[in-house]
Design a protein around this motif. Sequence first.
Motif, PDB file in Angstrom:
ATOM      1  N   MET A  87       0.851  -1.157   0.000  1.00 41.19           N
ATOM      2  CA  MET A  87       0.000   0.000   0.000  1.00 41.19           C
ATOM      3  C   MET A  87       0.903   1.228   0.000  1.00 41.19           C
ATOM      4  O   MET A  87       1.820   1.325   0.792  1.00 41.19           O
ATOM      5  CB  MET A  87      -0.898  -0.015   1.244  1.00 41.19           C
ATOM      6  N   THR A  88       0.609   2.149  -0.903  1.00 45.22           N
ATOM      7  CA  THR A  88       1.368   3.382  -0.988  1.00 45.22           C
ATOM      8  C   THR A  88       0.398   4.547  -0.952  1.00 45.22           C
ATOM      9  O   THR A  88      -0.546   4.593  -1.740  1.00 45.22           O
ATOM     10  CB  THR A  88       2.174   3.440  -2.310  1.00 45.22           C
ATOM     11  N   GLY A  89       0.627   5.466  -0.028  1.00 47.55           N
ATOM     12  CA  GLY A  89      -0.223   6.641   0.096  1.00 47.55           C
ATOM     13  C   GLY A  89       0.530   7.886  -0.299  1.00 47.55           C
ATOM     14  O   GLY A  89       1.686   8.061   0.078  1.00 47.55           O
ATOM     15  N   THR A  90      -0.120   8.746  -1.071  1.00 48.85           N
ATOM     16  CA  THR A  90       0.483  10.003  -1.496  1.00 48.85           C
ATOM     17  C   THR A  90      -0.422  11.145  -1.045  1.00 48.85           C
ATOM     18  O   THR A  90      -1.528  11.299  -1.570  1.00 48.85           O
ATOM     19  CB  THR A  90       0.633  10.038  -3.029  1.00 48.85           C
ATOM     20  N   PRO A  91       0.043  11.933  -0.043  1.00 48.21           N
ATOM     21  CA  PRO A  91      -0.790  13.034   0.443  1.00 48.21           C
ATOM     22  C   PRO A  91      -0.731  14.241  -0.494  1.00 48.21           C
ATOM     23  O   PRO A  91       0.261  14.474  -1.172  1.00 48.21           O
ATOM     24  CB  PRO A  91      -0.166  13.372   1.803  1.00 48.21           C
ATOM     25  N   SER A  92      -1.840  14.989  -0.525  1.00 46.08           N
ATOM     26  CA  SER A  92      -1.882  16.229  -1.291  1.00 46.08           C
ATOM     27  C   SER A  92      -2.856  17.182  -0.599  1.00 46.08           C
ATOM     28  O   SER A  92      -3.773  16.752   0.092  1.00 46.08           O
ATOM     29  CB  SER A  92      -2.317  15.972  -2.736  1.00 46.08           C
ATOM     30  N   GLU A  93      -2.637  18.478  -0.805  1.00 45.26           N
ATOM     31  CA  GLU A  93      -3.506  19.476  -0.178  1.00 45.26           C
ATOM     32  C   GLU A  93      -4.789  19.601  -0.986  1.00 45.26           C
ATOM     33  O   GLU A  93      -4.773  19.630  -2.210  1.00 45.26           O
ATOM     34  CB  GLU A  93      -2.795  20.826  -0.128  1.00 45.26           C
ATOM     35  N   ARG A  94      -5.917  19.666  -0.273  1.00 45.00           N
ATOM     36  CA  ARG A  94      -7.204  19.819  -0.945  1.00 45.00           C
ATOM     37  C   ARG A  94      -8.178  20.537  -0.031  1.00 45.00           C
ATOM     38  O   ARG A  94      -8.425  20.093   1.081  1.00 45.00           O
ATOM     39  CB  ARG A  94      -7.775  18.462  -1.325  1.00 45.00           C
ATOM     40  N   ASP A  95      -8.702  21.658  -0.493  1.00 40.07           N
ATOM     41  CA  ASP A  95      -9.718  22.423   0.235  1.00 40.07           C
ATOM     42  C   ASP A  95      -9.315  22.722   1.674  1.00 40.07           C
ATOM     43  O   ASP A  95     -10.098  22.538   2.607  1.00 40.07           O
ATOM     44  CB  ASP A  95     -11.061  21.685   0.213  1.00 40.07           C
ATOM     45  N   GLY A  96      -8.094  23.133   1.881  1.00 36.85           N
ATOM     46  CA  GLY A  96      -7.626  23.481   3.218  1.00 36.85           C
ATOM     47  C   GLY A  96      -7.319  22.274   4.092  1.00 36.85           C
ATOM     48  O   GLY A  96      -7.047  22.411   5.277  1.00 36.85           O
ATOM     49  N   GLY A  97      -7.385  21.102   3.536  1.00 37.55           N
ATOM     50  CA  GLY A  97      -7.089  19.873   4.287  1.00 37.55           C
ATOM     51  C   GLY A  97      -6.117  19.014   3.501  1.00 37.55           C
ATOM     52  O   GLY A  97      -5.468  19.478   2.565  1.00 37.55           O
ATOM     53  N   THR A  98      -6.025  17.789   3.884  1.00 37.83           N
ATOM     54  CA  THR A  98      -5.129  16.863   3.203  1.00 37.83           C
ATOM     55  C   THR A  98      -5.923  15.681   2.687  1.00 37.83           C
ATOM     56  O   THR A  98      -6.716  15.085   3.415  1.00 37.83           O
ATOM     57  CB  THR A  98      -4.036  16.346   4.161  1.00 37.83           C
ATOM     58  N   ALA A  99      -5.711  15.355   1.436  1.00 34.69           N
ATOM     59  CA  ALA A  99      -6.310  14.167   0.823  1.00 34.69           C
ATOM     60  C   ALA A  99      -5.178  13.204   0.515  1.00 34.69           C
ATOM     61  O   ALA A  99      -4.035  13.620   0.296  1.00 34.69           O
ATOM     62  CB  ALA A  99      -7.048  14.543  -0.449  1.00 34.69           C
TER      63      ALA A  99
END
Length: 109
Positions: free
Chosen positions: A1-13
């Motif tokens: 499992m690999t997760g890649t965080p990104s900023e979205r609408d003032g939060g993190t997706a």
Amino acid sequence: MTGTPSERDGGTAASVRTGLTVTGRPAQCGRGVMAEVGDRLVGRFAQCLSERIVEPEPAAAVAEPREEAGPLDLFRTAGVPVAERAAVAVAAAVVVTVVFTRVRRRRQG
């Protein structure tokens, strides 16, 4: 499992990529069932991660073992799709049997 965080609408997706290799008897269940089980596992992981991020544990609680959510009931998760597929197969067999019986009676009558 690999997760890649990104900023979205003032939060993190997080975009999550998973790989699942199934062999042996469980592999006979079919792709749809395995996909549903995989989705359930990833969903449970995401829920747990979200809870830990939103409500971080105090430092003292981190040292103590955390109560686990319990095992995932794979019968409940995979049982419904397998039962649906079995029902379709049984219904198809009944239809074929009825048609075969009617055709046979017409030929004999």
